[in-house]
Design an enzyme around this catalytic site. Sequence first.
Site, PDB file in Angstrom:
ATOM      1  N   ASN A 103       0.821  -1.209   0.000  1.00 41.51           N
ATOM      2  CA  ASN A 103       0.000   0.000   0.000  1.00 41.51           C
ATOM      3  C   ASN A 103       0.855   1.260   0.000  1.00 41.51           C
ATOM      4  O   ASN A 103       1.957   1.256   0.555  1.00 41.51           O
ATOM      5  CB  ASN A 103      -0.941   0.005   1.221  1.00 41.51           C
ATOM      6  CG  ASN A 103      -1.862  -1.209   1.222  1.00 41.51           C
ATOM      7  OD1 ASN A 103      -2.086  -1.814   0.174  1.00 41.51           O
ATOM      8  ND2 ASN A 103      -2.346  -1.593   2.391  1.00 41.51           N
ATOM      9  N   HIS A 120       5.931  -0.526  -2.761  1.00 41.58           N
ATOM     10  CA  HIS A 120       5.476   0.208  -3.942  1.00 41.58           C
ATOM     11  C   HIS A 120       5.482   1.713  -3.744  1.00 41.58           C
ATOM     12  O   HIS A 120       4.766   2.426  -4.452  1.00 41.58           O
ATOM     13  CB  HIS A 120       4.067  -0.270  -4.331  1.00 41.58           C
ATOM     14  CG  HIS A 120       4.064  -1.695  -4.795  1.00 41.58           C
ATOM     15  ND1 HIS A 120       2.954  -2.502  -4.713  1.00 41.58           N
ATOM     16  CD2 HIS A 120       5.044  -2.473  -5.294  1.00 41.58           C
ATOM     17  CE1 HIS A 120       3.245  -3.711  -5.170  1.00 41.58           C
ATOM     18  NE2 HIS A 120       4.514  -3.724  -5.531  1.00 41.58           N
ATOM     19  N   CYS A 149       9.128  20.987 -11.306  1.00 39.40           N
ATOM     20  CA  CYS A 149      10.208  21.142 -10.315  1.00 39.40           C
ATOM     21  C   CYS A 149      10.634  22.615 -10.221  1.00 39.40           C
ATOM     22  O   CYS A 149      10.872  23.268 -11.243  1.00 39.40           O
ATOM     23  CB  CYS A 149      11.393  20.283 -10.791  1.00 39.40           C
ATOM     24  SG  CYS A 149      12.840  20.397  -9.750  1.00 39.40           S
ATOM     25  N   CYS A 152      14.549  22.710 -11.527  1.00 35.22           N
ATOM     26  CA  CYS A 152      14.982  22.546 -12.933  1.00 35.22           C
ATOM     27  C   CYS A 152      13.823  22.603 -13.921  1.00 35.22           C
ATOM     28  O   CYS A 152      14.007  22.419 -15.117  1.00 35.22           O
ATOM     29  CB  CYS A 152      15.730  21.212 -13.091  1.00 35.22           C
ATOM     30  SG  CYS A 152      14.612  19.788 -13.094  1.00 35.22           S
ATOM     31  N   GLU A 217     -12.087 -13.187   1.029  1.00 42.10           N
ATOM     32  CA  GLU A 217     -12.362 -14.257   0.039  1.00 42.10           C
ATOM     33  C   GLU A 217     -11.103 -15.079  -0.166  1.00 42.10           C
ATOM     34  O   GLU A 217     -10.013 -14.702   0.276  1.00 42.10           O
ATOM     35  CB  GLU A 217     -12.791 -13.635  -1.296  1.00 42.10           C
ATOM     36  CG  GLU A 217     -11.700 -12.752  -1.903  1.00 42.10           C
ATOM     37  CD  GLU A 217     -12.150 -11.980  -3.133  1.00 42.10           C
ATOM     38  OE1 GLU A 217     -13.349 -11.972  -3.433  1.00 42.10           O
ATOM     39  OE2 GLU A 217     -11.281 -11.365  -3.770  1.00 42.10           O
TER      40      GLU A 217
HETATM   41  C1  BV8 Z   1       8.266  -5.389 -11.605  1.00 41.86           C
HETATM   42  C2  BV8 Z   1       1.508   1.213  -6.673  1.00 41.86           C
HETATM   43  C3  BV8 Z   1      10.282  -5.850 -12.788  1.00 41.86           C
HETATM   44  C4  BV8 Z   1       0.883   2.225  -7.555  1.00 41.86           C
HETATM   45  C5  BV8 Z   1       1.097  -0.982  -7.656  1.00 41.86           C
HETATM   46  C6  BV8 Z   1       6.285 -11.637 -12.806  1.00 41.86           C
HETATM   47  C7  BV8 Z   1       7.401 -11.144 -12.145  1.00 41.86           C
HETATM   48  C8  BV8 Z   1       7.645  -9.794 -12.085  1.00 41.86           C
HETATM   49  C9  BV8 Z   1       6.751  -8.875 -12.664  1.00 41.86           C
HETATM   50  C10 BV8 Z   1       5.649  -9.382 -13.309  1.00 41.86           C
HETATM   51  C11 BV8 Z   1       5.414 -10.730 -13.387  1.00 41.86           C
HETATM   52  N1  BV8 Z   1       4.270 -10.905 -14.082  1.00 41.86           N
HETATM   53  C12 BV8 Z   1       3.760  -9.717 -14.430  1.00 41.86           C
HETATM   54  C13 BV8 Z   1       4.581  -8.770 -13.991  1.00 41.86           C
HETATM   55  C14 BV8 Z   1       4.379  -7.369 -14.173  1.00 41.86           C
HETATM   56  C15 BV8 Z   1       3.561  -6.740 -13.052  1.00 41.86           C
HETATM   57  C16 BV8 Z   1       2.459  -7.592 -12.508  1.00 41.86           C
HETATM   58  O1  BV8 Z   1       2.614  -8.245 -11.483  1.00 41.86           O
HETATM   59  N2  BV8 Z   1       1.324  -7.561 -13.149  1.00 41.86           N
HETATM   60  C17 BV8 Z   1       0.164  -8.285 -12.650  1.00 41.86           C
HETATM   61  C18 BV8 Z   1      -1.080  -7.478 -12.914  1.00 41.86           C
HETATM   62  C19 BV8 Z   1       0.167  -9.656 -13.277  1.00 41.86           C
HETATM   63  N3  BV8 Z   1       4.453  -6.362 -11.977  1.00 41.86           N
HETATM   64  C20 BV8 Z   1       5.138  -5.204 -12.115  1.00 41.86           C
HETATM   65  O2  BV8 Z   1       5.106  -4.512 -13.117  1.00 41.86           O
HETATM   66  C21 BV8 Z   1       6.002  -4.804 -10.946  1.00 41.86           C
HETATM   67  N4  BV8 Z   1       7.316  -4.456 -11.451  1.00 41.86           N
HETATM   68  O3  BV8 Z   1       8.106  -6.517 -11.275  1.00 41.86           O
HETATM   69  O4  BV8 Z   1       9.440  -4.897 -12.218  1.00 41.86           O
HETATM   70  C22 BV8 Z   1       9.670  -6.141 -14.122  1.00 41.86           C
HETATM   71  C23 BV8 Z   1       9.431  -5.084 -14.988  1.00 41.86           C
HETATM   72  C24 BV8 Z   1       8.856  -5.373 -16.238  1.00 41.86           C
HETATM   73  C25 BV8 Z   1       8.490  -6.686 -16.581  1.00 41.86           C
HETATM   74  C26 BV8 Z   1       8.726  -7.727 -15.669  1.00 41.86           C
HETATM   75  C27 BV8 Z   1       9.322  -7.447 -14.450  1.00 41.86           C
HETATM   76  C28 BV8 Z   1       5.465  -3.548 -10.296  1.00 41.86           C
HETATM   77  C29 BV8 Z   1       4.153  -3.827  -9.623  1.00 41.86           C
HETATM   78  C30 BV8 Z   1       3.742  -2.635  -8.752  1.00 41.86           C
HETATM   79  C31 BV8 Z   1       2.582  -1.929  -9.370  1.00 41.86           C
HETATM   80  N5  BV8 Z   1       2.123  -0.879  -8.435  1.00 41.86           N
HETATM   81  N6  BV8 Z   1       0.760  -0.036  -6.766  1.00 41.86           N
HETATM   82  C32 BV8 Z   1      -0.462   2.653  -7.051  1.00 41.86           C
HETATM   83  O5  BV8 Z   1      -0.934   2.151  -6.019  1.00 41.86           O
HETATM   84  O6  BV8 Z   1      -1.028   3.541  -7.695  1.00 41.86           O
HETATM   85  S1  BV8 Z   1       0.198  -2.398  -7.729  1.00 41.86           S
HETATM   86  C33 BV8 Z   1      -1.164  -2.271  -6.733  1.00 41.86           C
HETATM   87  O7  BV8 Z   1      -1.935  -3.400  -7.042  1.00 41.86           O
HETATM   88  C34 BV8 Z   1      -0.900  -2.461  -5.253  1.00 41.86           C
HETATM   89  O8  BV8 Z   1       0.260  -1.830  -4.850  1.00 41.86           O
HETATM   90  C35 BV8 Z   1      -0.831  -3.930  -5.050  1.00 41.86           C
HETATM   91  O9  BV8 Z   1       0.444  -4.440  -5.183  1.00 41.86           O
HETATM   92  C36 BV8 Z   1      -1.600  -4.392  -6.194  1.00 41.86           C
HETATM   93  C37 BV8 Z   1      -2.921  -4.885  -5.765  1.00 41.86           C
HETATM   94  O10 BV8 Z   1      -3.105  -5.546  -4.997  1.00 41.86           O
HETATM   95  P1  BV8 Z   1      -3.813  -5.728  -3.610  1.00 41.86           P
HETATM   96  O11 BV8 Z   1      -3.143  -4.854  -2.657  1.00 41.86           O
HETATM   97  O12 BV8 Z   1      -3.833  -7.159  -3.411  1.00 41.86           O
HETATM   98  O13 BV8 Z   1      -5.256  -5.127  -3.872  1.00 41.86           O
HETATM   99  P2  BV8 Z   1      -6.472  -5.840  -4.604  1.00 41.86           P
HETATM  100  O14 BV8 Z   1      -7.553  -4.845  -4.761  1.00 41.86           O
HETATM  101  O15 BV8 Z   1      -5.968  -6.608  -5.780  1.00 41.86           O
HETATM  102  O16 BV8 Z   1      -6.956  -6.924  -3.541  1.00 41.86           O
HETATM  103  C38 BV8 Z   1      -7.486  -6.509  -2.308  1.00 41.86           C
HETATM  104  C39 BV8 Z   1      -7.700  -7.771  -1.515  1.00 41.86           C
HETATM  105  O17 BV8 Z   1      -8.175  -7.425  -0.229  1.00 41.86           O
HETATM  106  C40 BV8 Z   1      -8.729  -8.699  -2.143  1.00 41.86           C
HETATM  107  O18 BV8 Z   1      -8.235 -10.025  -2.098  1.00 41.86           O
HETATM  108  C41 BV8 Z   1      -9.953  -8.545  -1.220  1.00 41.86           C
HETATM  109  O19 BV8 Z   1     -10.674  -9.762  -1.117  1.00 41.86           O
HETATM  110  C42 BV8 Z   1      -9.295  -8.235   0.093  1.00 41.86           C
HETATM  111  N7  BV8 Z   1     -10.101  -7.460   1.035  1.00 41.86           N
HETATM  112  C43 BV8 Z   1     -10.957  -6.431   0.732  1.00 41.86           C
HETATM  113  N8  BV8 Z   1     -11.470  -5.946   1.899  1.00 41.86           N
HETATM  114  C44 BV8 Z   1     -10.915  -6.657   2.923  1.00 41.86           C
HETATM  115  C45 BV8 Z   1     -10.042  -7.613   2.372  1.00 41.86           C
HETATM  116  N9  BV8 Z   1      -9.340  -8.484   3.131  1.00 41.86           N
HETATM  117  C46 BV8 Z   1      -9.507  -8.393   4.475  1.00 41.86           C
HETATM  118  N10 BV8 Z   1     -10.319  -7.494   5.076  1.00 41.86           N
HETATM  119  C47 BV8 Z   1     -11.036  -6.624   4.340  1.00 41.86           C
HETATM  120  N11 BV8 Z   1     -11.854  -5.755   4.962  1.00 41.86           N
HETATM  121 ZN    ZN Z   2      14.109  18.934 -11.032  1.00 41.33          ZN
END
Ligand code: BV8
Ligand code: ZN
Length: 254
Positions: A103, A120, A149, A152, A217
Amino acid sequence: MTALLSKKGIQKLTSTKHAAVLTGAGISSESGVPTFRGKNGLWKKFKPEELANFNAFISNPELVWEWYNYRKKLISEIRPNPGHFAIKAFEDHFEKFNLITQNIDGLHKLAGNKNVIELHGNIHRSYCIDCGKVYLKLKISKKGKIPYCDDCGGLIRPDVVWFGEMLPQKALSEAFRAAEECDLFFSIGTSGIVQPAASLPAIAKRHGAYLIEVNIEYTPISAIADESLLGKSGEILPWIVSHLPSGKNMQEIT
Ligand code: BV8
Ligand code: ZN
């Protein structure tokens, strides 16, 4: 509330020296922060590829800043919930404790956790893409306006990790180390989709940790978890705190 953890789980709470926690958007949802993939999730209205990536930012900085300013404003008006405060109690209880979060809302620090591994980035920090100058108190710009900025003239961006961007090396290595070394790993409120963060629970499990998931879930992590506690983190985590040997109740820690 009926017993949530098994006998073995309760026993783990007592015997664990080193615990680690991974949180996702779910832990902040009870504070009013929309998750990414939930029913009213952020991605419903917007598509990650349109917003949370560098090319989207360069081609339409106004739209991307509008999205982050909307989230910054929303986050500025909310408070940590009992789930965040329960994780502060974890930090106070366990001899060794690592908190790893996906987060960017800063709510764990607001709840009092001292060491937070922000995989992140943090929405409250921005930086200039040309000279790297860091801005901690960037004002929310007017709709359609983008910040430049003052050193710059370069474009300023939120200090968050976008899709396709590397995670901060120090944070990532600390997170991997915590997962490899801990005895007990909690995966809380994450859909377990975004890599490489989503691989941490499996790494912990592979290195012998007891893996407890808390989510409303089932997720891909449920298949490998020792225990998947279905329910809201704001309810389940205080229950777990009340079953720690130090057995604080929530009034003492919020
Ligand atoms: C990278 C910041 C190297 C910005 C975010 C394999 C290896 C490496 C990379 C990849 C790979 N496969 C694909 C990739 C690329 C990509 C990726 O993973 N894509 C996914 C979609 C498949 N990863 C990347 O690009 C990462 N970079 O690895 O660099 C690289 C580079 C290029 C190519 C390869 C490798 C960077 C990823 C970071 C992206 N930035 N956030 C912003 O916030 O604006 S991601 C963002 O979504 C969050 O930070 C978090 O990580 C993600 C979401 O997830 P959750 O937090 O799980 O949220 P979500 O809504 O999905 O789920 C909520 C959960 O809570 C649910 O399960 C729900 O049931 C539950 N819930 C709800 N209420 C409750 C609850 N649980 C309990 N109590 C409640 N009350
Ligand atoms: Zn600057």
